[in-house]
Design an enzyme around this catalytic site. Structure first.
Site, PDB file in Angstrom:
ATOM      1  N   CYS A   2      15.451  -9.805   6.801  1.00  0.00           N
ATOM      2  CA  CYS A   2      14.582 -10.844   7.331  1.00  0.00           C
ATOM      3  C   CYS A   2      14.872 -12.185   6.656  1.00  0.00           C
ATOM      4  O   CYS A   2      15.408 -12.230   5.553  1.00  0.00           O
ATOM      5  CB  CYS A   2      13.130 -10.505   7.053  1.00  0.00           C
ATOM      6  N   ARG A  27      22.152 -13.518   9.375  1.00  0.00           N
ATOM      7  CA  ARG A  27      21.726 -12.278   8.713  1.00  0.00           C
ATOM      8  C   ARG A  27      21.244 -11.229   9.703  1.00  0.00           C
ATOM      9  O   ARG A  27      21.041 -10.083   9.334  1.00  0.00           O
ATOM     10  CB  ARG A  27      20.580 -12.590   7.737  1.00  0.00           C
ATOM     11  N   TRP A  74      13.828  -8.488  10.673  1.00  0.00           N
ATOM     12  CA  TRP A  74      14.744  -7.355  10.880  1.00  0.00           C
ATOM     13  C   TRP A  74      13.874  -6.139  10.633  1.00  0.00           C
ATOM     14  O   TRP A  74      13.486  -5.865   9.500  1.00  0.00           O
ATOM     15  CB  TRP A  74      15.907  -7.485   9.894  1.00  0.00           C
ATOM     16  N   ASN A 100       9.436 -10.414   3.303  1.00  0.00           N
ATOM     17  CA  ASN A 100      10.690  -9.638   3.316  1.00  0.00           C
ATOM     18  C   ASN A 100      10.527  -8.509   2.317  1.00  0.00           C
ATOM     19  O   ASN A 100       9.954  -8.720   1.252  1.00  0.00           O
ATOM     20  CB  ASN A 100      11.889 -10.468   2.848  1.00  0.00           C
ATOM     21  N   GLY A 101      11.108  -7.355   2.621  1.00  0.00           N
ATOM     22  CA  GLY A 101      11.045  -6.239   1.681  1.00  0.00           C
ATOM     23  C   GLY A 101      10.316  -5.061   2.298  1.00  0.00           C
ATOM     24  O   GLY A 101      10.101  -5.008   3.515  1.00  0.00           O
ATOM     25  N   GLU A 482      37.541   8.108   3.285  1.00  0.00           N
ATOM     26  CA  GLU A 482      36.917   6.792   3.455  1.00  0.00           C
ATOM     27  C   GLU A 482      37.778   5.699   2.809  1.00  0.00           C
ATOM     28  O   GLU A 482      37.926   4.616   3.374  1.00  0.00           O
ATOM     29  CB  GLU A 482      35.494   6.815   2.859  1.00  0.00           C
ATOM     30  N   LYS A 486      39.291   2.550   4.869  1.00  0.00           N
ATOM     31  CA  LYS A 486      39.047   1.149   4.481  1.00  0.00           C
ATOM     32  C   LYS A 486      40.364   0.405   4.363  1.00  0.00           C
ATOM     33  O   LYS A 486      40.509  -0.700   4.850  1.00  0.00           O
ATOM     34  CB  LYS A 486      38.330   1.054   3.134  1.00  0.00           C
ATOM     35  N   GLU A 489      42.093  -0.117   7.841  1.00  0.00           N
ATOM     36  CA  GLU A 489      41.448  -1.005   8.818  1.00  0.00           C
ATOM     37  C   GLU A 489      41.437  -2.466   8.390  1.00  0.00           C
ATOM     38  O   GLU A 489      41.474  -3.351   9.240  1.00  0.00           O
ATOM     39  CB  GLU A 489      40.053  -0.524   9.210  1.00  0.00           C
ATOM     40  N   HIS A 505      51.880  21.494   1.551  1.00  0.00           N
ATOM     41  CA  HIS A 505      52.070  22.125   2.860  1.00  0.00           C
ATOM     42  C   HIS A 505      52.585  21.118   3.878  1.00  0.00           C
ATOM     43  O   HIS A 505      52.432  21.325   5.090  1.00  0.00           O
ATOM     44  CB  HIS A 505      50.768  22.772   3.313  1.00  0.00           C
ATOM     45  N   LYS A 604      32.010  -4.065  15.625  1.00  0.00           N
ATOM     46  CA  LYS A 604      30.971  -3.551  14.730  1.00  0.00           C
ATOM     47  C   LYS A 604      30.203  -2.398  15.371  1.00  0.00           C
ATOM     48  O   LYS A 604      29.839  -1.446  14.696  1.00  0.00           O
ATOM     49  CB  LYS A 604      30.011  -4.687  14.339  1.00  0.00           C
TER      50      LYS A 604
HETATM   51  C1  F6R Z   1      34.678   1.695   9.551  1.00  0.00           C
HETATM   52  C2  F6R Z   1      33.605   1.593  10.513  1.00  0.00           C
HETATM   53  C3  F6R Z   1      33.630   2.509  11.676  1.00  0.00           C
HETATM   54  C4  F6R Z   1      32.212   3.009  11.976  1.00  0.00           C
HETATM   55  C5  F6R Z   1      32.195   3.824  13.285  1.00  0.00           C
HETATM   56  C6  F6R Z   1      30.838   4.408  13.547  1.00  0.00           C
HETATM   57  O1  F6R Z   1      34.545   0.755   8.530  1.00  0.00           O
HETATM   58  O2  F6R Z   1      32.742   0.791  10.384  1.00  0.00           O
HETATM   59  O3  F6R Z   1      34.490   3.579  11.471  1.00  0.00           O
HETATM   60  O4  F6R Z   1      31.788   3.780  10.900  1.00  0.00           O
HETATM   61  O5  F6R Z   1      32.573   3.007  14.359  1.00  0.00           O
HETATM   62  O6  F6R Z   1      29.878   3.417  13.660  1.00  0.00           O
HETATM   63  P1  F6R Z   1      28.353   3.739  13.562  1.00  0.00           P
HETATM   64  O7  F6R Z   1      28.065   4.171  12.174  1.00  0.00           O
HETATM   65  O8  F6R Z   1      27.676   2.450  13.910  1.00  0.00           O
HETATM   66  O9  F6R Z   1      28.063   4.824  14.556  1.00  0.00           O
END
Ligand code: F6R
Length: 609
Positions: A2, A27, A74, A100-101, A482, A486, A489, A505, A604
């Site tokens: 928020c 934000r 938010w 906020n919080g 992971e 990272k 990507e 293997h 996103k």
């Molecule tokens: C990687 C990333 C993606 C998401 C994936 C699922 O950094 O952000 O791999 O994790 O697209 O997204 P959500 O969690 O929104 O279902």
């Protein structure tokens, strides 16, 4: 997260508030509102959706007045809607509050206030503050606010006005940022610096448990016991607007990596009751019902899938329930064996991922109970699931998931502990020990973030790599996955992750001096095996970067670089081990000139199949 803006001065407050809230728009928010002290009374205008809706409502019916508070919400408690938008007012309509919080004990306070005749109108935690201030008010607004906030458990940044004090704004904070921009004959309260930069670069930083009484030409800061804070922290802001939005960090991703202690802390907040019970009412299941669960299915994509793999280790290890983790796009077409004794956990930070939503529908059609873990209140998954556990990471703007991942793991720790407690598979003493270790997690992450030197040096050496391998065992496997995701990507370096024992293997054929191998080698029951795997790859010329536990000096003999993390219980090591991998990817990607916040081809939320 928020946004809060408050204004006291000679200008029309509505313009300052809308302008300030616009500066905080990045934000993310779902609704907005303002309260202005006008000559006719306290005027509150709130609108669902974007700020433009609020601005046009004010454009049609202007709200004159030179003192007011504004907010972009938010949602955390209560769905996104006009009724739940801030500011919230007391019964008399003379007090308005923005917040906020998270107020953890808001349910108890609501009950108490309702029992004494207060009328609460929203679903929010915030509204209790307005009514508490009302109940303590006896002519001194600052004193009433101080008394009210002593009753709050949780985190807050607050802006409060009262019609009896038409020239005063009271601000207070605990665990949620709040600053006051000090202008010439005007002062601007805000949750973040961008909102005040148009008016001033001199900023008073309010600290936890401080209450500020703000007038146009003065700011008086007190501690909660009423004593004066004579030397409040002041800062001169050098940043431009772009830097200010990122809190002085170069990128949103970097900022969000640093927000992880807070995201984890907020996600764990209020989850342990005094009697030692793990609090997870969202599960909405009696222990007898939990006892009937004979299988857990976790569905998710990408980073969320990796959080699901961590959860498999935890739930199987602690609650002794078999867990399957399936990529959502496979689950939905796989004719899954799911029935009404199956608990399906859908993990999605955005709450909008099309494949995960389809999986949720598929699971419910087959009779399973579905619990969603998401970061976005009111997202589609929250409407389509039987229960929702929220991560409280705040909006994540960088496309690559960082703080939402570690917050998901924190939420999954809580779920796994709850299942174990309900099933009686872990002794209460051990649950309490694990909980106290878990509570240390934000501090552990902070210590990793305090020392980045070795990381940068390490990253510099691998900027030119074309390919890399990530290895781990047990809970280290999803962390390796992971880490590889990272790196690929955001830096576009090919990265593959394998269980370390699988190396010989096949993947070992890829090893050359040019292929860095990142190994999760934190302390645990397979540590010796991991060290043997390191030796295997080094014998073939690999350069090894080991993520290891502080105090493990021996590992230096086996690796070119060691990224140390603080010691914790093996089952809780997933979060600390993740942080150096996020940073390694970040530094490598930056050195390669990549746009870390918006990597190519990625979105996103993936709302298409
Ligand atoms: C990687 C990333 C993606 C998401 C994936 C699922 O950094 O952000 O791999 O994790 O697209 O997204 P959500 O969690 O929104 O279902």
């Amino acid at each position: 997260m928020c946004g809060i803006v408050g204004y006291v001065g000679p200008r029309q407050a509505s313009g300052v508030l809308i302008g300030g809230l616009t500066r905080l728009e990045y934000r993310g928010y779902d609704s907005a509102g303002i309260a202005i002290m006008s000559h006719t009374g306290l005027e509150v205008v709130r609108r669902f959706g974007k700020l433009v809706n609020l601005a046009s409502a004010i454009g049609e019916t202007p709200v004159p007045g030179t003192i007011g508070i504004g907010h972009t919400r938010w949602a955390t408690h209560g769905r996104p809607s006009e009724e739940n938008a801030h500011p919230h007012i007391d019964c008399t309509g003379r007090i308005a509050v923005v917040h906020n919080g998270i107020i953890e004990n808001y349910m108890d306070l609501r009950e108490e206030l309702s029992a004494t005749g207060h009328m609460l109108r929203s679903e929010t935690d915030t509204e209790v503050v307005a009514h508490l201030v009302e109940s303590y008010y006896d002519g001194d607004l600052t004193a009433a606010v101080s008394r009210a906030i002593k009753r709050l458990d949780g985190s807050y940044a607050l802006g409060i006005v009262h019609l009896d004090h038409p020239e005063t704004l009271v601000a207070a904070r605990k665990d949620s940022p709040l600053i006051i921009g000090i202008g010439e004959g005007e002062n601007v309260v805000a949750s973040d610096i961008p909102a005040v930069l148009e008016y001033t670069r001199e900023v008073l930083v309010l600290h936890d448990d401080e209450v500020a009484t703000v007038h146009a030409d003065s700011v008086h800061v007190q501690a909660l016991d009423g004593t004066d804070v004579s030397d409040p922290e002041m800062m001169h802001v050098e940043w431009d607007l772009d830097a200010a939005e990122k809190g002085g960090y170069e990128d949103f991703m970097f900022k969000e990596i640093f927000e992880q202690p807070k995201a984890i802390r907020e996600t764990l907040r209020g989850r342990m009751c005094e009697g030692g019970d793990i609090q997870l009412s969202e599960l909405d299941m009696a222990p007898e019902q939990v006892a009937l669960i004979n299988r857990v299915f976790i569905i998710a994509c990408g980073t969320s899938f990796h959080a699901g793999m961590v959860a498999k280790t935890l739930i199987e290890g602690w609650a002794r329930i078999p867990v399957e983790v399936e990529v959502s796009s496979e689950f939905r077409y796989s004719d899954p064996i799911v029935d009404d004794d199956t608990l399906v956990v859908a993990i999605t930070q955005s709450g909008e991922t099309a494949d995960t939503l389809a999986g949720v529908r598929e699971a419910r059609d087959r009779g399973a109970k579905v619990i969603a873990i998401t970061n976005v209140v009111g997202s589609r998954v929250t409407r389509e699931s039987d229960g929702v556990i929220y991560t409280h990471a705040g909006p994540e703007i960088g496309v690559a998931a960082t703080k939402t991942f570690t917050a998901q793991i924190a939420a999954l720790y809580v779920l796994a502990l709850k299942l174990a407690q309900a099933k009686g598979t872990v002794q209460q003493e051990r649950i309490e020990h694990l909980w106290s270790e878990l509570s240390r997690m934000p501090d552990l992450v902070e210590t990793i973030l305090e020392d980045l030197d070795g990381l940068k040096e390490c990253a510099d050496e691998y900027v030119g790599a074309n390919s890399s391998l990530f290895l781990g065992r047990g809970i280290g496997v999803p962390i390796a996955m992971e880490g590889a995701l990272k790196l690929k990507e955001i830096s576009y370096i090919h990265a593959e992750a394998y269980p370390a024992g699988e190396m010989k293997h096949g993947p070992i054929a890829l090893i050359t001096e040019e292929v860095p191998v990142v190994v999760i080698a934190t302390q645990g029951h397979t540590y010796e095996k991991v060290v043997s795997n390191i030796q295997e790859v080094r014998a073939r010329g690999a350069q090894v970067i080991a993520v290891a536990t502080h105090g493990d000096d021996d590992i230096r003999r086996h690796a070119e670089h060691v990224l140390y993390v603080p010691a914790t219980t093996e089952s809780l090591s997933a979060i600390p081990a993740t942080i150096p991998l996020q940073l390694l990817s970040y530094y490598i990607a930056k050195a390669r000139g990549c746009n870390v916040d918006q990597p190519r081809n990625l979105a996103k939320s993936v709302t298409v199949e």
